[in-house]
Design an enzyme around this catalytic site. Structure first.
Site, PDB file in Angstrom:
ATOM      1  N   LYS A 175      -9.522 -23.105   0.165  1.00  0.00           N
ATOM      2  CA  LYS A 175      -9.819 -22.386   1.412  1.00  0.00           C
ATOM      3  C   LYS A 175      -8.478 -21.935   1.980  1.00  0.00           C
ATOM      4  O   LYS A 175      -7.753 -22.712   2.601  1.00  0.00           O
ATOM      5  CB  LYS A 175     -10.531 -23.333   2.390  1.00  0.00           C
ATOM      6  CG  LYS A 175     -11.468 -22.662   3.388  1.00  0.00           C
ATOM      7  CD  LYS A 175     -10.845 -21.588   4.245  1.00  0.00           C
ATOM      8  CE  LYS A 175     -10.113 -22.172   5.433  1.00  0.00           C
ATOM      9  NZ  LYS A 175      -9.373 -21.124   6.204  1.00  0.00           N
ATOM     10  N   GLU A 250       0.494 -32.347   3.739  1.00  0.00           N
ATOM     11  CA  GLU A 250       1.846 -31.860   3.999  1.00  0.00           C
ATOM     12  C   GLU A 250       1.799 -31.128   5.327  1.00  0.00           C
ATOM     13  O   GLU A 250       1.240 -30.040   5.440  1.00  0.00           O
ATOM     14  CB  GLU A 250       2.360 -30.933   2.897  1.00  0.00           C
ATOM     15  CG  GLU A 250       3.844 -30.659   3.113  1.00  0.00           C
ATOM     16  CD  GLU A 250       4.463 -29.671   2.145  1.00  0.00           C
ATOM     17  OE1 GLU A 250       3.769 -29.202   1.230  1.00  0.00           O
ATOM     18  OE2 GLU A 250       5.645 -29.349   2.339  1.00  0.00           O
ATOM     19  N   CYS A 284       7.745 -24.724   6.228  1.00  0.00           N
ATOM     20  CA  CYS A 284       7.602 -26.121   6.687  1.00  0.00           C
ATOM     21  C   CYS A 284       8.957 -26.809   6.757  1.00  0.00           C
ATOM     22  O   CYS A 284       9.218 -27.557   7.686  1.00  0.00           O
ATOM     23  CB  CYS A 284       6.718 -26.916   5.742  1.00  0.00           C
ATOM     24  SG  CYS A 284       5.158 -26.137   5.413  1.00  0.00           S
ATOM     25  N   GLU A 384       7.705 -28.223  16.579  1.00  0.00           N
ATOM     26  CA  GLU A 384       7.847 -27.224  15.521  1.00  0.00           C
ATOM     27  C   GLU A 384       7.494 -25.846  16.081  1.00  0.00           C
ATOM     28  O   GLU A 384       6.400 -25.651  16.611  1.00  0.00           O
ATOM     29  CB  GLU A 384       6.902 -27.551  14.359  1.00  0.00           C
ATOM     30  CG  GLU A 384       7.091 -26.621  13.188  1.00  0.00           C
ATOM     31  CD  GLU A 384       6.196 -26.983  12.007  1.00  0.00           C
ATOM     32  OE1 GLU A 384       4.998 -27.252  12.219  1.00  0.00           O
ATOM     33  OE2 GLU A 384       6.712 -26.980  10.881  1.00  0.00           O
TER      34      GLU A 384
HETATM   35  P1  ADP Z   1      -1.376 -23.494  11.394  1.00  0.00           P
HETATM   36  O1  ADP Z   1      -0.635 -23.908  10.160  1.00  0.00           O
HETATM   37  O2  ADP Z   1      -1.556 -22.023  11.574  1.00  0.00           O
HETATM   38  O3  ADP Z   1      -1.028 -24.223  12.642  1.00  0.00           O
HETATM   39  P2  ADP Z   1      -3.735 -25.005  10.696  1.00  0.00           P
HETATM   40  O4  ADP Z   1      -3.069 -26.248  10.368  1.00  0.00           O
HETATM   41  O5  ADP Z   1      -4.806 -25.076  11.725  1.00  0.00           O
HETATM   42  O6  ADP Z   1      -2.842 -23.849  11.176  1.00  0.00           O
HETATM   43  O7  ADP Z   1      -4.294 -24.288   9.392  1.00  0.00           O
HETATM   44  C1  ADP Z   1      -4.080 -24.667   8.075  1.00  0.00           C
HETATM   45  C2  ADP Z   1      -5.379 -24.488   7.319  1.00  0.00           C
HETATM   46  O8  ADP Z   1      -6.373 -25.333   7.892  1.00  0.00           O
HETATM   47  C3  ADP Z   1      -5.972 -23.079   7.377  1.00  0.00           C
HETATM   48  O9  ADP Z   1      -6.554 -22.767   6.115  1.00  0.00           O
HETATM   49  C4  ADP Z   1      -7.053 -23.216   8.434  1.00  0.00           C
HETATM   50  O10 ADP Z   1      -8.097 -22.283   8.289  1.00  0.00           O
HETATM   51  C5  ADP Z   1      -7.547 -24.604   8.156  1.00  0.00           C
HETATM   52  N1  ADP Z   1      -8.279 -25.218   9.291  1.00  0.00           N
HETATM   53  C6  ADP Z   1      -8.135 -24.951  10.615  1.00  0.00           C
HETATM   54  N2  ADP Z   1      -8.986 -25.714  11.346  1.00  0.00           N
HETATM   55  C7  ADP Z   1      -9.671 -26.497  10.467  1.00  0.00           C
HETATM   56  C8  ADP Z   1     -10.681 -27.503  10.586  1.00  0.00           C
HETATM   57  N3  ADP Z   1     -11.169 -27.865  11.777  1.00  0.00           N
HETATM   58  N4  ADP Z   1     -11.123 -28.082   9.458  1.00  0.00           N
HETATM   59  C9  ADP Z   1     -10.638 -27.745   8.251  1.00  0.00           C
HETATM   60  N5  ADP Z   1      -9.705 -26.799   8.069  1.00  0.00           N
HETATM   61  C10 ADP Z   1      -9.209 -26.167   9.151  1.00  0.00           C
END
Ligand code: ADP
Length: 481
Positions: A175, A250, A284, A384
């Site tokens: 995903k 990570e 990161c 960050e």
């Molecule tokens: P960012 O790195 O932009 O701060 P996230 O950590 O939220 O964002 O996003 C990293 C991944 O996690 C993306 O693929 C995002 O779509 C996915 N994601 C965001 N919210 C959820 C959730 N509640 N459950 C599972 N995956 C999520």
């Protein structure tokens, strides 16, 4: 002109979303729609997980050496498609073209090459148990691995997870992030073209709370590999916990790049720029805190500011030093942090503005920004930012440098510049960071595993060791009496 439509990639082919809903992905250089992408729902995730479950047997029956050969072919195909993949990655993320090319060649192709050499070397061990028994371990694949990845280099994040997971015999559902995902879809097609059986690698696009959560919480997955923020990583871990599924995380970083007074300052300067400004700081392990010894602080800072002012900003395809940030959300986040730095009393040395000149007006461009006089407690030293914003702090001895470097909730990476071996070893041992770079920045290659301390996550990334993370151990004891 109508936009290209991208569907999910499930069981070896493009599949329309169950809801028939699509969303736009934008070109961050212009803010204009780039393509329409399938908006994944729980039904789509379910379909992809089923395809991956069905494919486990097929993939499991492929001889290990043939598994490796398929991964090598994927690597070869990535190299053949390098230009197109890099162009697509740049359009989708805004990263300068040469950085996308580097990632396609040295990360994506290289991961499939490296891990393609490992399936037939992944064995168990014999264990010297007491009594008249023979005991040995088997390393078995987990099964279906869910990979939830971020937008800062979809090709990068996807390959780092997919290649070892496939090499270990797993099937995968990815995903990608909603901000950038086009190259992951193309990668899945390339894998099919290279002979990967249908269903072994599937991609469901869409939003985190819908598609991501449905995948992390799916009862039929056997492992999760997540890269992203601490908040979402925590949510993903909780979802996976409901089904007792192992997780690798990570998460972010606030990595300190520490320059001692005996360092080769020319070399330190050369690496400090890419450490924070590559991919506009959206990495990161970015060296987002520069920690300078007080004796070299002023001259080093002066040279750094001068070099930073010369950096060119522009659309990724024009190969600037810095491209735009990935989205308007990221733009707001970064400019908010710049404002916080000002308000907290840090000195703005250069940058600090959104770039709105001429053709860049609608894109998400921010000047490379340096704050000096940053205090350890300030938000721009603790949190960050994930943008081209460098916080400069000063220290007087190794203990103070360690206090600064280790004094955040993160522990991903750290840089150390010194010509003294003892200092280098002492710092390397004392830094709470999964990777320590001495007299350079960034890993030298994917052969080395990277780890993490504290809230930066757990579970190694890269290196032969990471293959094990995608396996489970089974012990067999045979009584001979
Ligand atoms: P960012 O790195 O932009 O701060 P996230 O950590 O939220 O964002 O996003 C990293 C991944 O996690 C993306 O693929 C995002 O779509 C996915 N994601 C965001 N919210 C959820 C959730 N509640 N459950 C599972 N995956 C999520």
């Amino acid at each position: 002109m109508s936009l290209t439509k991208y569907d999910h990639y499930i069981a070896g082919a493009a599949r329309a979303p169950a809801t028939n809903r699509y969303f736009d992905t934008l070109d961050p250089s212009t803010g204009e729609p780039l393509a329409e992408v399938a908006e994944g729902s729980a039904d789509d995730v379910d379909r992809a997980v089923r395809a991956a479950r069905d494919a486990r047997n097929v993939w499991g029956k492929v001889e290990r050496r043939d598994r490796g050969r398929i991964l090598h072919r994927i690597s070869g195909r990535i190299l053949e498609e390098l230009e197109e993949l890099a162009r697509l990655e740049t359009l989708d993320t805004g990263f300068p073209l040469r950085e996308s090319e580097f990632v396609a060649r040295e990360v994506a192709a290289r991961h499939f090459e490296y891990y393609g050499g490992l399936p037939d070397k992944l064995g168990g061990e014999t264990v010297p148990v007491p009594g008249n028994n023979v005991d040995f371990t088997l390393r078995e694949p987990l099964g279906v691995v869910a990979a939830i990845i971020p937008w800062n280099g979809p090709l990068y994040a996807a390959s780092r997870c997919i290649a070892p997971a496939l090499a270990a015999g797993n099937t995968v559902v990815v995903k990608p992030a909603e901000e950038a995902m086009l190259t992951v879809l193309r990668l899945a097609e390339i894998a099919t073209e290279a002979g990967l059986p249908d269903g072994v690698l599937n991609v469901v696009t869409g939003f985190g709370p819908a598609a991501g959560a449905a995948l992390a919480g799916h009862p039929d997955i056997d492992g999760v590999s997540f890269t992203g923020s601490i908040e979402t990583g925590t949510t993903v871990m909780k979802l996976a916990a409901d089904h007792v599924v192992p997780v690798g995380l990570e998460l972010g970083g606030k990595s300190a790049n520490i320059v001692f007074s005996d360092a080769n300052l020319d070399a330190a300067l050369l690496w400090t720029l890419p450490a924070i400004f590559s991919c506009s700081g959206q990495i990161c392990v970015a060296g987002s805190r520069l920690v300078l010894h007080e004796d070299v602080h002023d001259p080093f800072l002066e040279r750094l500011v001068e070099a930073t002012r010369k950096l060119r900003i522009g659309p990724g395809l024009e190969n600037p030093d810095l491209g735009p940030l990935v989205s308007d959300g990221q733009l707001d986040r970064v400019t908010d942090y710049i404002e916080a730095g000002r308000q907290e009393g840090a000195s703005l040395e250069t940058g600090g503005r959104r770039v709105t000149d001429g053709s860049l007006a609608e894109g998400y461009f921010v000047e490379p920004t340096i704050f000096s006089g940053v205090k350890h407690e300030m938000r721009i030293s603790q949190e960050e930012i994930f943008g081209p914003v460098l916080s400069v702090l000063s220290f007087s001895d190794a203990e103070e440098a360690l206090q600064i470097a280790n004094g955040t909730q993160y522990g991903l990476a750290a840089g150390v510049w010194t010509s003294d071996l003892k200092t280098a070893h002492y710092m390397a041992r004392s830094l709470e960071a999964g990777s320590v770079y001495v007299n350079r920045y960034f890993p030298a290659g994917l052969e080395a595993p990277s780890g993490a301390y504290k809230r930066s996550g757990f579970g190694s990334v890269d290196g032969a060791e990471t293959l094990r993370r995608f396996t489970r151990v089974k012990n067999v004891v045979i009584g001979l009496d």
